[in-house]
Design a protein around this motif. Structure first.
Motif, PDB file in Angstrom:
ATOM      1  N   LEU A  95      -5.012 -15.612   2.158  1.00 38.99           N
ATOM      2  CA  LEU A  95      -4.243 -14.376   2.035  1.00 38.99           C
ATOM      3  C   LEU A  95      -4.338 -13.813   0.621  1.00 38.99           C
ATOM      4  CD1 LEU A  95      -0.981 -15.236   4.028  1.00 38.99           C
ATOM      5  CD2 LEU A  95      -2.719 -13.551   4.650  1.00 38.99           C
ATOM      6  N   GLN A  96      -4.307 -14.713  -0.365  1.00 33.28           N
ATOM      7  CA  GLN A  96      -4.409 -14.284  -1.753  1.00 33.28           C
ATOM      8  C   GLN A  96      -5.781 -13.657  -2.025  1.00 33.28           C
ATOM      9  OE1 GLN A  96      -2.016 -14.119  -3.980  1.00 33.28           O
ATOM     10  NE2 GLN A  96      -3.425 -13.219  -5.463  1.00 33.28           N
ATOM     11  N   GLN A  97      -6.831 -14.230  -1.445  1.00 31.19           N
ATOM     12  CA  GLN A  97      -8.175 -13.658  -1.596  1.00 31.19           C
ATOM     13  C   GLN A  97      -8.258 -12.252  -1.013  1.00 31.19           C
ATOM     14  OE1 GLN A  97     -10.934 -16.422   0.157  1.00 31.19           O
ATOM     15  NE2 GLN A  97     -10.619 -17.986  -1.415  1.00 31.19           N
ATOM     16  N   LEU A  98      -7.609 -12.058   0.138  1.00 26.94           N
ATOM     17  CA  LEU A  98      -7.598 -10.726   0.749  1.00 26.94           C
ATOM     18  C   LEU A  98      -6.848  -9.731  -0.132  1.00 26.94           C
ATOM     19  CD1 LEU A  98      -6.949 -11.517   4.543  1.00 26.94           C
ATOM     20  CD2 LEU A  98      -9.051 -10.669   3.497  1.00 26.94           C
ATOM     21  N   ARG A  99      -5.731 -10.169  -0.699  1.00 25.26           N
ATOM     22  CA  ARG A  99      -4.962  -9.265  -1.564  1.00 25.26           C
ATOM     23  C   ARG A  99      -5.778  -8.869  -2.795  1.00 25.26           C
ATOM     24  NH1 ARG A  99      -0.787 -13.360  -0.802  1.00 25.26           N
ATOM     25  NH2 ARG A  99       0.526 -12.777   0.989  1.00 25.26           N
ATOM     26  N   GLU A 100      -6.527  -9.823  -3.341  1.00 24.83           N
ATOM     27  CA  GLU A 100      -7.359  -9.523  -4.505  1.00 24.83           C
ATOM     28  C   GLU A 100      -8.526  -8.621  -4.121  1.00 24.83           C
ATOM     29  OE1 GLU A 100      -8.486 -13.334  -5.944  1.00 24.83           O
ATOM     30  OE2 GLU A 100      -6.499 -13.807  -6.786  1.00 24.83           O
ATOM     31  N   LYS A 101      -9.067  -8.827  -2.931  1.00 21.53           N
ATOM     32  CA  LYS A 101     -10.193  -8.022  -2.449  1.00 21.53           C
ATOM     33  C   LYS A 101      -9.768  -6.579  -2.213  1.00 21.53           C
ATOM     34  CE  LYS A 101     -13.599  -7.801   1.308  1.00 21.53           C
ATOM     35  NZ  LYS A 101     -14.079  -8.459   2.557  1.00 21.53           N
ATOM     36  N   TYR A 102      -8.567  -6.408  -1.679  1.00 23.40           N
ATOM     37  CA  TYR A 102      -8.055  -5.058  -1.394  1.00 23.40           C
ATOM     38  C   TYR A 102      -6.844  -4.770  -2.288  1.00 23.40           C
ATOM     39  CZ  TYR A 102     -10.925  -5.665   2.780  1.00 23.40           C
ATOM     40  OH  TYR A 102     -11.979  -5.899   3.646  1.00 23.40           O
ATOM     41  N   SER A 103      -7.068  -4.840  -3.577  1.00 19.67           N
ATOM     42  CA  SER A 103      -5.971  -4.659  -4.533  1.00 19.67           C
ATOM     43  C   SER A 103      -5.606  -3.200  -4.763  1.00 19.67           C
ATOM     44  CB  SER A 103      -6.335  -5.304  -5.875  1.00 19.67           C
ATOM     45  OG  SER A 103      -7.540  -4.736  -6.373  1.00 19.67           O
ATOM     46  N   SER A 104      -6.497  -2.300  -4.366  1.00 20.64           N
ATOM     47  CA  SER A 104      -6.215  -0.875  -4.533  1.00 20.64           C
ATOM     48  C   SER A 104      -5.001  -0.471  -3.689  1.00 20.64           C
ATOM     49  CB  SER A 104      -7.434  -0.043  -4.133  1.00 20.64           C
ATOM     50  OG  SER A 104      -7.116   1.337  -4.180  1.00 20.64           O
ATOM     51  N   LYS A 105      -4.217   0.465  -4.200  1.00 20.73           N
ATOM     52  CA  LYS A 105      -2.988   0.869  -3.525  1.00 20.73           C
ATOM     53  C   LYS A 105      -3.171   2.073  -2.601  1.00 20.73           C
ATOM     54  CE  LYS A 105      -0.489  -2.231  -5.567  1.00 20.73           C
ATOM     55  NZ  LYS A 105       0.065  -3.367  -4.799  1.00 20.73           N
ATOM     56  N   ASP A 106      -4.422   2.580  -2.489  1.00 20.39           N
ATOM     57  CA  ASP A 106      -4.593   3.745  -1.620  1.00 20.39           C
ATOM     58  C   ASP A 106      -4.404   3.358  -0.151  1.00 20.39           C
ATOM     59  OD1 ASP A 106      -7.435   3.506  -0.186  1.00 20.39           O
ATOM     60  OD2 ASP A 106      -7.624   2.731  -2.239  1.00 20.39           O
ATOM     61  N   GLN A 107      -4.084   4.322   0.682  1.00 18.23           N
ATOM     62  CA  GLN A 107      -3.678   4.063   2.061  1.00 18.23           C
ATOM     63  C   GLN A 107      -4.771   3.396   2.882  1.00 18.23           C
ATOM     64  OE1 GLN A 107      -2.232   7.542   4.049  1.00 18.23           O
ATOM     65  NE2 GLN A 107      -1.709   6.464   5.939  1.00 18.23           N
ATOM     66  N   LYS A 108      -6.005   3.848   2.748  1.00 18.92           N
ATOM     67  CA  LYS A 108      -7.104   3.275   3.537  1.00 18.92           C
ATOM     68  C   LYS A 108      -7.317   1.797   3.204  1.00 18.92           C
ATOM     69  CE  LYS A 108      -9.745   7.488   4.468  1.00 18.92           C
ATOM     70  NZ  LYS A 108     -11.054   8.181   4.329  1.00 18.92           N
TER      71      LYS A 108
END
Length: 256
Positions: A95-108
């Protein structure tokens, strides 16, 4: 963890509203009306009286026995909750890896994060909400027993060991034991989890203090229930996740 704390707070508020706090000083009888009284409080009150009558009117022993019966009845729910907690802990690195991979805050990007997170849950067979279901079932039962103790007026007229069940412990022994066992209970339940979580650390110390404050002013019968319930929970936690508890204790000793 923040969501779990918020959920518990909301549940406590909802149950308090549902049970009608204004009834806490009203005796529970077969004539008490309402779903809450008829199906939760009165059956538990009847159990307390039933066991007391078969134990030479010892309502203290009755509280201990009924507490153990209730805790044993909800034990499968606790096991399920612990298993789900273990599963969630196991996938935290992914889960932490996914959060780091998609760290951008944009909606998509956040939508993509949610999609892959759900896929991970499905792949690992983890339900992030499963840990809440046992809590939803336990809360009415435990609150019902609290009401049964407070509203079974026969309890107020009896003593157990050194204290009157209907009055606070004059020597503050039960409140202190309730606070200590609450701390130990939370400590062993946290074994194998992220002990650096500030919310968990905060609850570890706040809850025992709150229990002591309540126990000092509430009838000793309720303090007795808390103590027995805590001891049972400590035992069941060692039974369910004993190896994790031992590993945590060993690690703690090594750090020292």
């Amino acid at each position: 963890m923040k969501r779990r704390i918020l959920l518990v707070a909301v549940l406590v508020l909802l149950v308090a509203i549902m049970t009608g706090c204004s009834e806490i000083n009203q005796p529970i009888t077969p004539e008490s009306e309402g779903v809450w009284n008829e199906y939760f409080v009165y059956p538990l009150s009847w159990l307390l009286i039933f066991f007391a009558e078969h134990l030479q009117n010892s309502y203290g022993l009755s509280i201990i026995i009924v507490t153990i019966i209730i805790r044993t009845a909800i034990l499968p729910l606790m096991i399920k909750q612990t298993q789900n907690s273990k599963a969630m802990q196991a996938i935290q690195p992914e889960l932490q890896q996914l959060r780091e991979k998609y760290s951008s805050k944009d909606q998509k990007t956040q939508q993509k994060l949610q999609q892959e997170t759900m896929q991970l849950f499905q792949k690992q067979g983890v339900n992030p909400l499963a840990g809440c279901f046992p809590l939803l079932i336990q809360m009415p039962i435990l609150f019902g027993f609290y009401h049964a103790i407070m509203r079974t007026f026969e309890i107020r007229e009896h003593t157990f060991l050194w204290f009157d069940l209907g009055s606070p412990d004059p020597f503050f022994i039960l409140p202190l034991v309730a606070g200590i066992t609450t701390f130990i209970q939370q400590k062993v339940m946290m074994a194998g989890t992220d002990n650096q979580n500030p919310q968990m650390k905060m609850m570890l110390y706040i809850m025992p203090v709150m229990i002591v404050v309540f126990a000092v002013t509430f009838p000793a019968a309720l303090s007795l229930y808390w103590v027995v319930g805590n001891i049972f929970t400590i035992g069941q936690t060692f039974f369910i996740k004993g190896p994790q508890v031992k590993q945590t204790q060993t690690a703690g000793g090594a750090k020292k």
